[in-house]
Design an enzyme around this catalytic site. Structure first.
Site, PDB file in Angstrom:
ATOM      1  N   ASN A  54       0.844  -1.197   0.000  1.00 58.17           N
ATOM      2  CA  ASN A  54       0.000   0.000   0.000  1.00 58.17           C
ATOM      3  C   ASN A  54       0.881   1.250   0.000  1.00 58.17           C
ATOM      4  O   ASN A  54       1.792   1.365   0.822  1.00 58.17           O
ATOM      5  CB  ASN A  54      -0.900  -0.021   1.238  1.00 58.17           C
ATOM      6  CG  ASN A  54      -1.931   1.104   1.235  1.00 58.17           C
ATOM      7  OD1 ASN A  54      -1.588   2.277   1.128  1.00 58.17           O
ATOM      8  ND2 ASN A  54      -3.192   0.745   1.344  1.00 58.17           N
TER       9      ASN A  54
ATOM     10  N   HIS B 128      -3.363   0.440  -3.418  1.00 63.62           N
ATOM     11  CA  HIS B 128      -3.426  -0.576  -2.377  1.00 63.62           C
ATOM     12  C   HIS B 128      -2.336  -1.609  -2.675  1.00 63.62           C
ATOM     13  O   HIS B 128      -1.744  -1.609  -3.756  1.00 63.62           O
ATOM     14  CB  HIS B 128      -4.811  -1.214  -2.353  1.00 63.62           C
ATOM     15  CG  HIS B 128      -5.853  -0.374  -1.652  1.00 63.62           C
ATOM     16  ND1 HIS B 128      -7.080  -0.850  -1.281  1.00 63.62           N
ATOM     17  CD2 HIS B 128      -5.818   0.919  -1.249  1.00 63.62           C
ATOM     18  CE1 HIS B 128      -7.771   0.104  -0.667  1.00 63.62           C
ATOM     19  NE2 HIS B 128      -7.040   1.183  -0.647  1.00 63.62           N
TER      20      HIS B 128
ATOM     21  N   GLU C  13      -2.394  -4.777  -3.353  1.00 60.37           N
ATOM     22  CA  GLU C  13      -2.665  -5.628  -4.504  1.00 60.37           C
ATOM     23  C   GLU C  13      -2.453  -4.854  -5.813  1.00 60.37           C
ATOM     24  O   GLU C  13      -1.905  -5.375  -6.793  1.00 60.37           O
ATOM     25  CB  GLU C  13      -4.113  -6.144  -4.465  1.00 60.37           C
ATOM     26  CG  GLU C  13      -4.461  -6.962  -3.220  1.00 60.37           C
ATOM     27  CD  GLU C  13      -4.985  -6.116  -2.053  1.00 60.37           C
ATOM     28  OE1 GLU C  13      -4.536  -4.950  -1.884  1.00 60.37           O
ATOM     29  OE2 GLU C  13      -5.834  -6.627  -1.298  1.00 60.37           O
TER      30      GLU C  13
ATOM     31  N   CYS D 106     -10.174  -5.249  -0.469  1.00 60.33           N
ATOM     32  CA  CYS D 106     -11.337  -4.359  -0.526  1.00 60.33           C
ATOM     33  C   CYS D 106     -12.027  -4.569  -1.876  1.00 60.33           C
ATOM     34  O   CYS D 106     -11.559  -5.333  -2.720  1.00 60.33           O
ATOM     35  CB  CYS D 106     -10.903  -2.902  -0.369  1.00 60.33           C
ATOM     36  SG  CYS D 106     -10.234  -2.178  -1.893  1.00 60.33           S
TER      37      CYS D 106
ATOM     38  N   CYS E  94      -9.797  -3.855  -5.016  1.00 61.51           N
ATOM     39  CA  CYS E  94      -8.847  -4.926  -5.336  1.00 61.51           C
ATOM     40  C   CYS E  94      -9.573  -6.207  -5.738  1.00 61.51           C
ATOM     41  O   CYS E  94      -9.127  -6.937  -6.622  1.00 61.51           O
ATOM     42  CB  CYS E  94      -7.926  -5.140  -4.152  1.00 61.51           C
ATOM     43  SG  CYS E  94      -6.969  -3.654  -3.780  1.00 61.51           S
TER      44      CYS E  94
ATOM     45  N   ASP F 282      -8.248   5.185   4.226  1.00 61.14           N
ATOM     46  CA  ASP F 282      -7.931   4.169   3.221  1.00 61.14           C
ATOM     47  C   ASP F 282      -9.137   3.327   2.853  1.00 61.14           C
ATOM     48  O   ASP F 282      -9.267   2.875   1.724  1.00 61.14           O
ATOM     49  CB  ASP F 282      -6.794   3.273   3.716  1.00 61.14           C
ATOM     50  CG  ASP F 282      -6.122   2.541   2.563  1.00 61.14           C
ATOM     51  OD1 ASP F 282      -5.669   3.232   1.632  1.00 61.14           O
ATOM     52  OD2 ASP F 282      -6.069   1.303   2.567  1.00 61.14           O
TER      53      ASP F 282
END
Lengths: 139, 139
Positions: free
Chosen positions: B35, B46, B48, B73, B76, B136
């Site tokens: 991140n 993020h 990913e 999330c 992602c 975030d």
């Protein structure tokens, strides 16, 4: 939406994929973006993602509207849901897009303008660059 | 998964959010990421997404596995679905994560390791930096 279309056309002139997006708040442009897979060799820079990147860190997105020339893919739709953007205005969903149900099921208002200009832009691009298009949607 | 945890710890040392990810193919690392909201002032980076950015343009993701320290999330998760990554290995889903059903409904295999190390890392971070964490996840 015209600004998003301008971004898309600029992207195509750069050799890229003609999809543009604009994040708005209170009728004003927060940030513009366009697909930059080719220009930046970047698979996560779809038009919507580029606009959100260009907007920087925002306190909230609940008072924003995202305009985009093409129906969002699942990456961008997931981002809209996660960022809690309440409304998306879409140029067209004829040439691509299966995320409407996902967006609406998470409370996002989806307005599809079905603009012939947007359909034509994508139809021309897919005809001219089928390999690049398939790469972008991972087909 | 250890490499993803290393990325997360490095991110925290940089003042960032401790979530790390690694894209693997045939048992080899394709790319690592973490991140970078804080480090790059970038809301779409993020862990990913950073790993996928670092992997560059790939012909296909159908033969890859994404390791990530925290349950993805929706941004992602949508990306995993769009990129057709078939399998995600998750460090933990206790401190965050509601995308499992979405991922599985799109055919993605989700393996949750429930590692105490990952839980502790996020628990400490959320305790120390609640404002940053809420930014975030857009809460």
């Amino acid at each position: 939406m015209q600004a998003a279309i301008d971004e898309a056309r600029q992207g195509r002139q750069e050799g890229g994929i003609p999809i543009g997006s604009v994040l708005m708040r209170d009728g004003k442009v927060v940030a513009r973006g366009r697909n930059k897979r080719v220009q930046e060799n970047n698979p996560i820079k779809h038009g919507e993602m580029d606009a959100l990147f260009n907007a920087g860190r925002q306190r909230t997105y609940r008072d924003t509207v995202l305009y985009t020339t093409l129906m969002p893919c699942y990456m961008c739709a997931g981002t809209i849901v996660q960022f809690k953007i309440p409304k998306v205005v879409v140029g067209e969903d004829r040439t691509f897009g299966e995320s409407r149900e996902f967006l609406e099921s998470h409370g996002v208002e989806v307005v599809i303008l079905d603009l012939p200009e947007c359909v034509q832009m994508m139809t021309d691009f897919i005809r001219d660059e089928p390999t690049l298009w398939n790469e972008d949607i991972m087909e």
